[in-house]
Write an enzyme that holds these catalytic residues in place. Structure first.
Site, PDB file in Angstrom:
ATOM      1  N   HIS A  69       0.828  -1.144  -0.022  1.00 23.88           N
ATOM      2  CA  HIS A  69       0.035  -0.009   0.064  1.00 23.88           C
ATOM      3  C   HIS A  69       0.948   1.426   0.084  1.00 23.88           C
ATOM      4  CE1 HIS A  69      -3.568  -2.447   1.727  1.00 23.88           C
ATOM      5  NE2 HIS A  69      -3.615  -2.268   0.290  1.00 23.88           N
ATOM      6  N   ARG A  71       0.731   4.587   0.280  1.00 20.94           N
ATOM      7  CA  ARG A  71       0.759   5.653   1.312  1.00 20.94           C
ATOM      8  C   ARG A  71       1.319   5.235   2.592  1.00 20.94           C
ATOM      9  NH1 ARG A  71      -5.610   6.863   2.198  1.00 20.94           N
ATOM     10  NH2 ARG A  71      -6.176   4.780   3.128  1.00 20.94           N
ATOM     11  N   GLU A  72       1.945   3.885   3.074  1.00 23.17           N
ATOM     12  CA  GLU A  72       2.059   3.536   4.207  1.00 23.17           C
ATOM     13  C   GLU A  72       3.664   3.898   4.276  1.00 23.17           C
ATOM     14  OE1 GLU A  72       0.273  -0.506   4.593  1.00 23.17           O
ATOM     15  OE2 GLU A  72      -1.777   0.628   4.428  1.00 23.17           O
ATOM     16  N   ARG A 127      -3.248   4.735  -2.158  1.00 22.92           N
ATOM     17  CA  ARG A 127      -2.907   3.586  -1.575  1.00 22.92           C
ATOM     18  C   ARG A 127      -2.944   2.334  -2.622  1.00 22.92           C
ATOM     19  NH1 ARG A 127      -5.875   0.275   2.626  1.00 22.92           N
ATOM     20  NH2 ARG A 127      -6.762  -1.604   1.811  1.00 22.92           N
ATOM     21  N   ASN A 144      -3.795  -5.655  -2.139  1.00 18.77           N
ATOM     22  CA  ASN A 144      -4.433  -6.650  -1.091  1.00 18.77           C
ATOM     23  C   ASN A 144      -5.571  -7.187  -1.146  1.00 18.77           C
ATOM     24  OD1 ASN A 144      -3.099  -8.324   1.295  1.00 18.77           O
ATOM     25  ND2 ASN A 144      -3.914  -6.681   2.633  1.00 18.77           N
ATOM     26  N   ARG A 145      -6.271  -7.062  -2.123  1.00 22.35           N
ATOM     27  CA  ARG A 145      -7.478  -7.763  -2.451  1.00 22.35           C
ATOM     28  C   ARG A 145      -7.570  -8.596  -3.572  1.00 22.35           C
ATOM     29  NH1 ARG A 145      -7.425  -5.778   1.895  1.00 22.35           N
ATOM     30  NH2 ARG A 145      -9.169  -4.884   3.099  1.00 22.35           N
ATOM     31  N   HIS A 196       2.431  -3.953   6.771  1.00 23.46           N
ATOM     32  CA  HIS A 196       1.542  -2.929   6.424  1.00 23.46           C
ATOM     33  C   HIS A 196       1.676  -1.868   7.448  1.00 23.46           C
ATOM     34  CE1 HIS A 196      -1.047  -4.579   2.978  1.00 23.46           C
ATOM     35  NE2 HIS A 196      -0.385  -5.732   3.310  1.00 23.46           N
ATOM     36  N   TYR A 198      -1.321   1.222   9.551  1.00 26.29           N
ATOM     37  CA  TYR A 198      -1.002   1.306  10.715  1.00 26.29           C
ATOM     38  C   TYR A 198      -1.942   0.759  11.743  1.00 26.29           C
ATOM     39  CZ  TYR A 198      -3.875   5.235  11.099  1.00 26.29           C
ATOM     40  OH  TYR A 198      -5.126   6.015  10.868  1.00 26.29           O
ATOM     41  N   TYR A 248     -11.262  -7.574  10.399  1.00 20.74           N
ATOM     42  CA  TYR A 248     -12.361  -7.609   9.671  1.00 20.74           C
ATOM     43  C   TYR A 248     -12.347  -8.742   8.767  1.00 20.74           C
ATOM     44  CZ  TYR A 248     -10.146  -4.217   7.261  1.00 20.74           C
ATOM     45  OH  TYR A 248      -9.117  -3.434   6.614  1.00 20.74           O
ATOM     46  N   GLU A 270       0.833  -4.728  11.074  1.00 20.34           N
ATOM     47  CA  GLU A 270       0.348  -3.521  10.914  1.00 20.34           C
ATOM     48  C   GLU A 270       1.222  -2.928  12.064  1.00 20.34           C
ATOM     49  OE1 GLU A 270      -2.117  -1.804   9.362  1.00 20.34           O
ATOM     50  OE2 GLU A 270      -3.163  -3.487   8.368  1.00 20.34           O
TER      51      GLU A 270
END
Lengths: 309, 96
Positions: A69, A71-72, A127, A144-145, A196, A198, A248, A270
């Site tokens: 991702h 922006r991480e 992202r 990541n999907r 990942h 956060y 989730y 994370e």
């Protein structure tokens, strides 16, 4: 910087600086580090993987990736620090030396280079990947999907404008497909750790189903040990568990696919959440974050090395 | 470069399952253009949402009318991004 000693690990860096860093690290450590290009991004950037190896052929291996991702930013920065740590600690740290004398380590610092470049030049909050979506003005897929594990089930979006858009089909993103091809062709990867930020969590499969993984008990106890070791440095508190129980339902995620490929020690981190900055974690926290994460990584890598399967 | 001037990041802590579902519904309100930095998980676990300036008032009213408590985690995102950029530039210039 002229070498990786003068590289400033306390600052965030652009993609070109990270690419230069990788080349310098290889040049400085030719017997330990090599660079493999496993594919190209949608915008034709190289998908670089650093291979840390002391020899042998197709040794059992550990995979670590950061920055799927874009922006991480703390993840790419930590990945850079890990790369340097691997070369400085080999030969001095007995546990890491034992691991590298038996296994190879692969490190992909920027899994999503197009997105990362875009965060530096156009939109700091980006992202996803940067591949256009047919029939939509919205760009990009959540990489990541996009994996072929429960792809398209609840826990991902079919809307191209969503941040969790799963893409038109599994492995539609070249950034994902490159890793899939690499993992399959290697065939001997024993641990896969995808990083990942956060939320301060350490999770294991599954994300798409509540059915526990076959190795749930072992993954759980190893996660507990890893986060205990992580917390020993600065007291950073992590939660842990299977992904679906910890956050989730999420479908098409990296570690579900790797686990289904037979990679038992599949984990996703994370990293730090100070409760104040989110994705804009100040640069002065890069090294502390990387240092504490390293302890958890070592715990997982050491366990993997000592528990062959 | 896209500007995030006036964007705020709200930290919302759902107190029960009803609040959880109400916060989830925010995701479906496309016109708000909110960006979940930290997704809805469970009761008493923080949810962080970036809210563009144009939706701030509406989102806050929505939360307040539903009795959902929130705090402002980031007052103005662009201010933080400017600071981040300034730090990177100063480091890049240091060798000169």
């Amino acid at each position: 910087p002229r070498n990786t000693d003068s590289f400033d690990y306390t600052q965030y860096h652009t993609l070109s600086e990270i690419y230069s860093f990788q080349d310098m690290l290889v040049a400085e450590n030719p017997k330990l580090v090599s660079k493999i290009v496993i594919g190209q991004s949608y915008e034709n950037r190289p998908l670089n993987v650093l291979k840390f190896s002391t020899g042998g052929t197709n040794r059992p291996a550990i995979w670590i990736d950061t920055g799927i991702h874009a922006r991480e930013w703390i993840t790419q920065a930590s990945g850079t620090w890990f790369a340097k740590k691997l070369v400085t600690d080999y030969g001095t740290d007995p546990a890491l030396t034992a691991i590298l004398n038996n296994m190879d380590i692969f490190l992909e610092i920027s899994v999503n280079p197009d997105g990362f470049y875009y965060t530096h030049n156009n939109n700091r909050m980006w992202r996803k990947t940067r591949k256009p979506n047919s029939g939509s003005s919205c760009v990009g897929v959540d990489p990541n999907r996009n994996w072929d594990a429960g792809f398209g089930l609840p826990g991902a979006s079919g809307n191209p404008c969503s941040e969790t858009y799963h893409g038109p089909k599994a492995e539609s993103e070249s950034e994902v497909k490159a890793i899939v091809d690499f993992v399959k062709s290697h065939g001997n990867i024993k641990a896969f750790i995808s990083i990942h930020s956060y939320s301060q969590m350490l999770m294991y499969p599954f994300g798409y189903t509540t059915t526990p993984a076959k190795d749930d008990a072992e993954l759980h106890s190893l996660a507990e040990k890893a986060i205990t070791d992580l917390a020993s440095l600065y007291g950073t508190s992590y939660t842990y568990g299977s992904l679906i129980d910890t956050i989730y339902q999420a479908s098409g995620i990296t570690i579900d696919w790797t686990y289904n490929q037979g990679i038992k020690f599949s984990y996703t981190f994370e990293l730090r959440d100070t409760g104040r900055y989110g994705f804009i974690l100040p640069a002065n926290q890069i090294v502390p974050t990387a240092q504490e994460t390293w302890l958890a990584l070592m715990t997982i890598m050491d366990h993997t090395n000592k528990n062959p399967y | 470069k896209e500007s995030f001037e006036g964007h705020q990041v709200l930290r919302i802590i759902p107190k029960d399952d009803i609040q959880l579902s109400l916060i989830k519904e925010l995701e479906d309100m496309i016109h708000f253009e909110v960006d979940f930095w930290k997704e809805v998980t469970r009761v008493n676990t923080p949810v962080d949402v970036r809210v563009p300036f144009h939706s701030l008032q509406s989102v806050k009213i929505y939360l307040e009318t539903q009795g959902i408590e929130y705090s402002i985690m980031i007052e103005d995102l662009q201010v933080m991004l400017d600071e981040e950029q300034k730090e990177m530039m100063s480091v890049a210039r240091a060798p000169e």
